[in-house]
Motif scaffolding. Structure first.
Motif, PDB file in Angstrom:
ATOM      1  N   VAL A  37       0.839  -1.207   0.000  1.00 52.40           N
ATOM      2  CA  VAL A  37       0.000   0.000   0.000  1.00 52.40           C
ATOM      3  C   VAL A  37       0.871   1.253   0.000  1.00 52.40           C
ATOM      4  N   LYS A  38       0.528   2.183  -0.892  1.00 55.50           N
ATOM      5  CA  LYS A  38       1.193   3.483  -0.953  1.00 55.50           C
ATOM      6  C   LYS A  38       0.122   4.563  -0.997  1.00 55.50           C
ATOM      7  N   VAL A  39       0.326   5.602  -0.187  1.00 55.83           N
ATOM      8  CA  VAL A  39      -0.652   6.685  -0.101  1.00 55.83           C
ATOM      9  C   VAL A  39       0.074   8.020  -0.210  1.00 55.83           C
ATOM     10  N   ARG A  42      -2.260  13.904   0.276  1.00 50.06           N
ATOM     11  CA  ARG A  42      -3.456  14.428  -0.372  1.00 50.06           C
ATOM     12  C   ARG A  42      -3.305  15.920  -0.667  1.00 50.06           C
ATOM     13  N   ALA A  58      -4.402   6.670  -3.825  1.00 51.97           N
ATOM     14  CA  ALA A  58      -3.843   5.567  -3.043  1.00 51.97           C
ATOM     15  C   ALA A  58      -3.781   4.339  -3.944  1.00 51.97           C
ATOM     16  N   ASP A  60      -2.343  -0.124  -4.174  1.00 52.67           N
ATOM     17  CA  ASP A  60      -1.621  -1.300  -3.714  1.00 52.67           C
ATOM     18  C   ASP A  60      -1.135  -2.045  -4.952  1.00 52.67           C
ATOM     19  N   THR A 247      -3.465   7.798  11.575  1.00 53.81           N
ATOM     20  CA  THR A 247      -2.243   7.606  10.806  1.00 53.81           C
ATOM     21  C   THR A 247      -1.181   8.586  11.281  1.00 53.81           C
ATOM     22  N   TRP A 292      -7.687   9.567   5.645  1.00 53.70           N
ATOM     23  CA  TRP A 292      -6.524   9.058   4.916  1.00 53.70           C
ATOM     24  C   TRP A 292      -7.047   8.329   3.692  1.00 53.70           C
ATOM     25  N   ALA A 293      -6.412   8.546   2.550  1.00 51.37           N
ATOM     26  CA  ALA A 293      -6.872   7.876   1.336  1.00 51.37           C
ATOM     27  C   ALA A 293      -6.728   6.359   1.422  1.00 51.37           C
ATOM     28  N   GLY A 294      -5.876   5.871   2.318  1.00 54.67           N
ATOM     29  CA  GLY A 294      -5.791   4.431   2.521  1.00 54.67           C
ATOM     30  C   GLY A 294      -7.119   3.836   2.967  1.00 54.67           C
ATOM     31  N   LEU A 297      -9.097   3.391  -0.079  1.00 59.03           N
ATOM     32  CA  LEU A 297      -8.619   2.210  -0.808  1.00 59.03           C
ATOM     33  C   LEU A 297      -9.189   0.937  -0.206  1.00 59.03           C
TER      34      LEU A 297
END
Length: 305
Positions: A37-39, A42, A58, A60, A247, A292-294, A297
């Protein structure tokens, strides 16, 4: 290549149907353990009139998303939603668009699911009653998530709008839950081991010190200038219990904690709680969620599944 039969673009109801809270919480845990996973950071672009445009990517190893939403606080009371936009979901290998999800629905459900996961792992007392401060979209989502995910049956609701608070109480009753409006959030906190603050974060809405077995999820404030909790409340939990953040990005976003003069970098994140399988801490717990955009995702992965 076999194409999926479900529609590419999902409306609010279809998006919600693909994001049941138990499955969404399970996917949040999987995502926090997924090293692919990469975020990226923003982008929050201020708009004329006080609104903001959010661009949140975001990815993966298999899925990439871009969340594109506007936040327009001036829409309050106008009949227009404060949050509008979409989450676009792509297949990494082919570049093909797989889904387009309703942005406000994703935001509401993934935020409530993150609070639910934090409470499942950290709250000393999960029986309730639960205090919900703010009876908008996030208030509704948190009530439904905690009822489904923790079995909470009793809710106390307060809002600057009595009509909104009454509507949420009636919604709770329609679900077979006990929901009632209370006039004072601080007074109600003494009876509620669970609480969530779900306001536009334009000022302090909760000042009372939590119970020794208290858990508060603060979700409204996501910039240094925003606040829902008093400095004294935050300082008390930091000294007598545990503060955790969603986060590490909260180090420069968590207005409640920053305005209380706390060193946010020293607080553990939800990812650390999950990856290290931390035990429930002693004393009251404050969970600060900034977004968080995670999390979006994780919602996309849930919808695809």
């Amino acid at each position: 290549m076999t194409l999926h039969p479900y529609p590419t673009s999902l409306d609010a109801g279809q998006t919600a149907a693909r994001l049941p809270y138990p499955l969404l919480v399970t996917e949040l845990i999987r995502l926090l353990k997924d090293e692919s996973v990469k975020v990226p950071q923003r982008v929050v672009q201020p708009l004329p009139g006080g609104g903001s445009l959010f661009v949140m990517p975001a990815l993966d190893a298999r899925t990439a998303i871009a969340k594109l939403i506007t936040l327009t606080p001036a829409n309050a009371g106008s009949g227009l939603p404060a949050i509008q936009g979409d989450v676009v979901v792509f297949d990494v290998a082919t570049g093909r668009r797989r889904l387009m999800l309703d942005g406000p629905t994703v935001t509401a459900r993934r935020t409530a699911a993150v609070s639910l996961l934090a409470a499942q792992r950290l709250a000393p007392n999960t029986r309730g009653p639960m205090l919900i401060v703010g009876a908008g979209v996030q208030g509704v989502a948190h009530l439904e998530a905690f009822a489904q995910g923790l079995g909470v049956r009793d809710f106390r609701i307060t809002s600057r709008s009595h009509a909104s608070a009454q509507a949420l109480a009636q919604h709770a009753q329609s679900l077979g839950l006990n929901g009632r409006v209370v006039p004072d959030a601080d007074a109600a906190l003494a009876d509620c081991p669970l609480a969530a603050t779900c306001t536009p974060a334009g000022g302090v809405v909760l000042s009372a010190l939590p119970r020794d077995d208290g858990f508060i999820s603060a979700v409204g404030a996501y910039t240094p200038a925003m606040v829902e909790l008093s400095a004294a409340l935050c300082q008390y939990v930091a000294a007598q219990g545990s503060v955790l953040v969603d986060t590490p990005d909260a180090v420069h976003e968590a207005g409640d904690l920053l305005q209380a003069g706390l060193d946010v970098a020293r607080f553990a994140s939800l990812g650390e709680v999950i990856r290290q399988d931390m035990k429930k801490p002693d004393g009251p717990v404050l969970f600060k969620s900034c977004g968080w955009a995670g999390w979006d995702l994780a919602a996309a992965r849930t919808a695809l599944a």
